[in-house]
Motif scaffolding. Structure first.
Motif, PDB file in Angstrom:
ATOM      1  N   ILE A 443       0.841  -1.209   0.000  1.00 42.56           N
ATOM      2  CA  ILE A 443       0.000   0.000   0.000  1.00 42.56           C
ATOM      3  C   ILE A 443       0.870   1.251   0.000  1.00 42.56           C
ATOM      4  O   ILE A 443       0.621   2.214  -0.738  1.00 42.56           O
ATOM      5  N   GLU A 444       1.907   1.235   0.847  1.00 42.85           N
ATOM      6  CA  GLU A 444       2.788   2.402   0.919  1.00 42.85           C
ATOM      7  C   GLU A 444       3.471   2.662  -0.431  1.00 42.85           C
ATOM      8  O   GLU A 444       3.539   3.811  -0.898  1.00 42.85           O
ATOM      9  N   ASN A 445       3.969   1.595  -1.052  1.00 46.25           N
ATOM     10  CA  ASN A 445       4.655   1.758  -2.345  1.00 46.25           C
ATOM     11  C   ASN A 445       3.698   2.274  -3.413  1.00 46.25           C
ATOM     12  O   ASN A 445       4.036   3.169  -4.197  1.00 46.25           O
ATOM     13  N   TYR A 446       2.481   1.713  -3.458  1.00 45.77           N
ATOM     14  CA  TYR A 446       1.505   2.174  -4.452  1.00 45.77           C
ATOM     15  C   TYR A 446       1.128   3.642  -4.217  1.00 45.77           C
ATOM     16  O   TYR A 446       0.920   4.407  -5.159  1.00 45.77           O
ATOM     17  N   ALA A 447       1.000   4.021  -2.941  1.00 45.93           N
ATOM     18  CA  ALA A 447       0.644   5.408  -2.619  1.00 45.93           C
ATOM     19  C   ALA A 447       1.734   6.372  -3.071  1.00 45.93           C
ATOM     20  O   ALA A 447       1.453   7.449  -3.628  1.00 45.93           O
ATOM     21  N   ALA A 450       1.530   6.683  -6.813  1.00 46.95           N
ATOM     22  CA  ALA A 450       0.404   7.514  -7.232  1.00 46.95           C
ATOM     23  C   ALA A 450       0.716   8.994  -7.032  1.00 46.95           C
ATOM     24  O   ALA A 450       0.378   9.839  -7.867  1.00 46.95           O
ATOM     25  N   ARG A 451       1.387   9.292  -5.922  1.00 52.26           N
ATOM     26  CA  ARG A 451       1.724  10.699  -5.674  1.00 52.26           C
ATOM     27  C   ARG A 451       2.694  11.220  -6.738  1.00 52.26           C
ATOM     28  O   ARG A 451       2.579  12.360  -7.207  1.00 52.26           O
ATOM     29  N   ARG A 452       3.653  10.373  -7.126  1.00 52.75           N
ATOM     30  CA  ARG A 452       4.583  10.815  -8.171  1.00 52.75           C
ATOM     31  C   ARG A 452       3.856  11.034  -9.493  1.00 52.75           C
ATOM     32  O   ARG A 452       4.132  11.997 -10.218  1.00 52.75           O
ATOM     33  N   LEU A 467      -3.395   2.313  -9.659  1.00 48.68           N
ATOM     34  CA  LEU A 467      -2.667   2.224  -8.386  1.00 48.68           C
ATOM     35  C   LEU A 467      -3.624   2.270  -7.199  1.00 48.68           C
ATOM     36  O   LEU A 467      -3.443   1.546  -6.208  1.00 48.68           O
ATOM     37  N   LEU A 468      -4.646   3.117  -7.297  1.00 46.13           N
ATOM     38  CA  LEU A 468      -5.619   3.196  -6.204  1.00 46.13           C
ATOM     39  C   LEU A 468      -6.392   1.889  -6.063  1.00 46.13           C
ATOM     40  O   LEU A 468      -6.695   1.447  -4.937  1.00 46.13           O
ATOM     41  N   GLU A 469      -6.712   1.264  -7.178  1.00 52.62           N
ATOM     42  CA  GLU A 469      -7.402  -0.026  -7.108  1.00 52.62           C
ATOM     43  C   GLU A 469      -6.519  -1.086  -6.466  1.00 52.62           C
ATOM     44  O   GLU A 469      -6.990  -1.955  -5.716  1.00 52.62           O
ATOM     45  N   ARG A 470      -5.231  -1.014  -6.729  1.00 56.02           N
ATOM     46  CA  ARG A 470      -4.313  -1.955  -6.083  1.00 56.02           C
ATOM     47  C   ARG A 470      -4.238  -1.701  -4.578  1.00 56.02           C
ATOM     48  O   ARG A 470      -4.121  -2.642  -3.783  1.00 56.02           O
ATOM     49  N   ILE A 471      -4.265  -0.433  -4.194  1.00 55.06           N
ATOM     50  CA  ILE A 471      -4.265  -0.102  -2.761  1.00 55.06           C
ATOM     51  C   ILE A 471      -5.494  -0.690  -2.085  1.00 55.06           C
ATOM     52  O   ILE A 471      -5.426  -1.275  -0.993  1.00 55.06           O
ATOM     53  N   VAL A 472      -6.650  -0.543  -2.730  1.00 55.84           N
ATOM     54  CA  VAL A 472      -7.892  -1.096  -2.169  1.00 55.84           C
ATOM     55  C   VAL A 472      -7.774  -2.613  -2.011  1.00 55.84           C
ATOM     56  O   VAL A 472      -8.168  -3.184  -0.995  1.00 55.84           O
ATOM     57  N   ALA A 473      -7.205  -3.278  -3.014  1.00 56.63           N
ATOM     58  CA  ALA A 473      -7.075  -4.740  -2.956  1.00 56.63           C
ATOM     59  C   ALA A 473      -6.158  -5.168  -1.824  1.00 56.63           C
ATOM     60  O   ALA A 473      -6.446  -6.115  -1.083  1.00 56.63           O
ATOM     61  N   GLN A 474      -5.028  -4.465  -1.684  1.00 59.60           N
ATOM     62  CA  GLN A 474      -4.096  -4.821  -0.608  1.00 59.60           C
ATOM     63  C   GLN A 474      -4.697  -4.521   0.765  1.00 59.60           C
ATOM     64  O   GLN A 474      -4.467  -5.250   1.738  1.00 59.60           O
ATOM     65  N   SER A 475      -5.466  -3.439   0.860  1.00 57.13           N
ATOM     66  CA  SER A 475      -6.145  -3.123   2.116  1.00 57.13           C
ATOM     67  C   SER A 475      -7.134  -4.225   2.488  1.00 57.13           C
ATOM     68  O   SER A 475      -7.232  -4.626   3.650  1.00 57.13           O
TER      69      SER A 475
END
Length: 652
Positions: A443-447, A450-452, A467-475
């Protein structure tokens, strides 16, 4: 110059710990022999033309030593700290060309000052046991104020240090530094440097480095103490678990014997003189129901709420009562203070035994002969004991009211199962942490990614959405682990319902993924065809399957090198009325004569095993109308199989 190590190691050393003064080398008043040179021993003579002690060369040598010691203690295992400290003291003595260096600790409870580590040149005897309150009052006051004790010659000591000066002279000290060690606002001890062969100066720059070194030692000792305390708490939890396990499966006629044996073991472990389980009567007097008293310690039959108003008020609000010394009682506990003195109590730990907010009794341990500390980490286990004692109280009343034996047995079985579940989760904590930190790291890496993407001159919005969808999946992945964990540890009564056995097995395997990776194992699930409808308790079935899988993982640690590194889980319908679940490993297997013995309570092949996991698993399965058995795996290893009945057609 021949040298000799003088060691007084912490907790089981070459020499027992003895009192010592704190802020002076006799502050090292800890050592057990005289500090005056032995008349039969010739001390090594000082160098003929020693370089000045204030020289830059000496300071540079000490600075290098300080840096090396600071780096050497980083990450050092607790079991190696004592030896490293004593080697450090040896290097200090040689670097400064002094005669002795010691580490002194202050007991957290009694305030007694003791030598824990020491190194001296050959021919320098140890100082005798000394009461520093009487022999070194000025040095002790300096340490408590955070000031070092420093003198190059005895005549430098102030007039108010007359008593200390006399003590130093008797010990043969000519120059001395006692550097107090503080951690977290508490005086933890002192690092001392002593010269008996000659007087010497202590430059300010050197004293500053000595203070830094004292801080290093203080931090190391604090870390060692914390790790030792953690081990002590784990030992206490194992002791409490054995007592709880025995109680939760005991027959009513065996309870008194098990409780009193447990009270003895708990008091002995904590260093207490009394351990008592009190019951409250209608007259608000507390009478002992079970107890253990040390030999020669007078017993207490009862006490009243009126005699101990502050303590009773605390217990009535479900609060713990804990003090290591009488001086810790608050000002509004004067009556309790006097009662404690009358009862001979010096330290007390008391937990309320309550049900639904009603105080039914008290579980207490008390010290009479010496003061005892009660670390915060012990409190949860003590409370758990009190909860079980409260449950015992409820059960007795339930029996007197002729409640159904079957429902009561189910209650106890589940409480036992809950203890085993919590114990199992505790053993799995490292693997579970791994399972949670992986998605959190992702999640941290994807975030960050996304910011970059968003910070550029032309944001790549489709990529950001991905990337946000990947964050949701990992969460969701991390949330699933936590949800399964909460389901394991929460209290639970038998609840029958339709279950998906294949989904449940997959969830158990997912929980153990990290543990399998650590042991280079894989779990293979042989999926069945269509299964008939099952009605069972999902939490209990999950607990049984998880226990069997963890046993299989542990068995594989002793597997032959050529054995397959896998565990097989096979689910099948073995008859129209039964569904079977088999767990097979390729470990050393079980002797033919022990296939039934493994299900007996307290029978364990593990050095630290409670021996209750398989016993409670069989009870959980049998409570649902099934069976659990052990057998030899035809392919080598052990095989455990449990069966569950298919739901009747009319319940479909």
């Amino acid at each position: 110059m021949p040298l000799q190590t003088r060691r007084c190691r912490h907790r089981g050393s070459l020499h027992p710990r003895v009192p010592a003064t704190m802020a002076c080398e006799p502050s090292r008043l800890q050592e057990r022999d005289t500090a005056v040179p032995n008349p039969d021993t010739t001390l090594p003579a000082p160098k003929a033309n020693p370089s000045p002690h204030s020289s830059n060369a000496e300071l540079q040598v000490f600075e290098r030593l300080l840096a090396e010691l600071s780096a050497g203690f980083i990450g050092l295992a607790a079991g190696h700290i004592d030896a490293a400290i004593e080697d450090a003291l040896r290097r200090i003595v040689l670097a400064l060309d002094i005669d002795r260096s010691s580490l002194i600790s202050v007991d957290a409870v009694t305030g007694r000052i003791e030598t824990t580590h020491s190194w001296a040149l050959e021919g320098i005897d140890r100082t005798p046991p000394t009461d520093i309150v009487q022999s070194n009052p000025w040095a002790l006051s300096c340490a408590r104020a955070g000031r070092p004790v420093v003198f190059a010659r005895l005549d430098e000591l102030p007039a108010q240090a007359a008593v200390d000066k006399s003590t130093f002279a008797r010990m043969g000290l000519k120059s001395h530094v006692g550097m107090p060690m503080w951690v977290g606002g508490r005086l933890r001890g002192s690092l001392t440097f002593g010269s008996l062969r000659r007087e010497r100066e202590w430059p300010d720059e050197l004293l500053g480095r000595m203070r830094l070194l004292a801080d290093v030692f203080a931090s190391v000792l604090a870390r060692q103490h914390a790790e030792q305390q953690r081990e002590r708490v784990l030992d206490f939890e194992r002791l409490a678990s054995r007592t709880l396990s025995a109680l939760l499966i005991a027959m009513p006629q065996d309870e008194a014997r098990i409780i009193e044996a447990g009270l003895h073991d708990i008091a002995a472990f904590l260093g207490a003189d009394r351990a008592t389980l009190w019951e409250i009567g209608d007259d608000q007097r507390f009478r002992r129901a079970h107890h253990w008293f040390a030999d020669g310690v007078p017993g207490i039959e009862e006490w009243s709420a009126q005699a101990l108003p502050w303590i009773h008020a605390r217990l009535n609000t479900d609060a713990l009562v804990r003090f290591a010394r009488l001086g810790e009682l608050p000002a509004d506990a004067d009556a309790d203070l006097q009662a404690m003195r009358d009862l001979g109590v010096r330290s007390l730990l008391a937990a309320p035994v309550a049900v639904a907010g009603q105080l039914l009794g008290v579980f207490s341990v008390a010290a009479v002969r010496v003061e005892c500390d009660w670390p915060d980490e012990l409190v949860p286990s003590v409370r758990l004991l009190a909860e079980v004692f409260a449950t015992l109280h409820v059960r007795r009343h339930a029996e007197r009211r002729e409640r159904a034996a079957e429902s009561e047995a189910a209650l106890w079985r589940e409480q036992f199962a809950h203890v085993v579940r919590v114990h199992t989760v505790g053993e799995m904590s490292a693997a579970l942490a791994h399972e949670i930190t992986q998605p959190l790291g992702a999640i941290e890496n994807y975030a960050h990614a996304a910011r970059r993407r968003l910070s550029g001159p032309a944001p790549d919005l489709p990529k950001v959405v991905d990337l946000l969808e990947r964050i949701v999946a990992q969460s969701a992945r991390a949330g699933d682990v936590v949800t399964r964990l909460r389901g394991m540890v929460k209290r639970h009564e038998l609840q029958l319902g339709e279950i998906d056995l294949e989904r449940l097995a997959t969830a158990c395997i997912d929980l153990l993924r990290g543990e399998c990776e650590q042991h280079d194992l894989r779990i293979e699930l042989r999926r069945p065809g269509r299964l008939p409808r099952l009605v069972a308790d999902e939490v209990h079935v999950q607990q049984v399957l998880l226990n069997l899988l963890r046993n299989a993982i542990e068995a594989m640690e002793a597997a032959a090198p050529a054995a397959p590194r896998r565990i097989e889980v096979n689910i099948a319908c073995v008859a129209p009325e039964w569904v079977s679940v088999q767990v097979a490993d390729h470990g050393p297997g079980i002797a033919e004569g022990e296939l039934e013995q493994v299900f007996e309570a307290f029978h364990s092949t593990k050095p630290l095993g409670l021996g209750v996991g398989l016993a409670i698993c069989r009870r959980l399965i049998e409570a649902q109308g099934g069976t659990l058995r052990a057998a030899q795996n035809p392919a080598g290893g052990a095989l455990f199989e449990f069966t569950l009945p298919v739901a009747p057609a009319e319940s479909a």
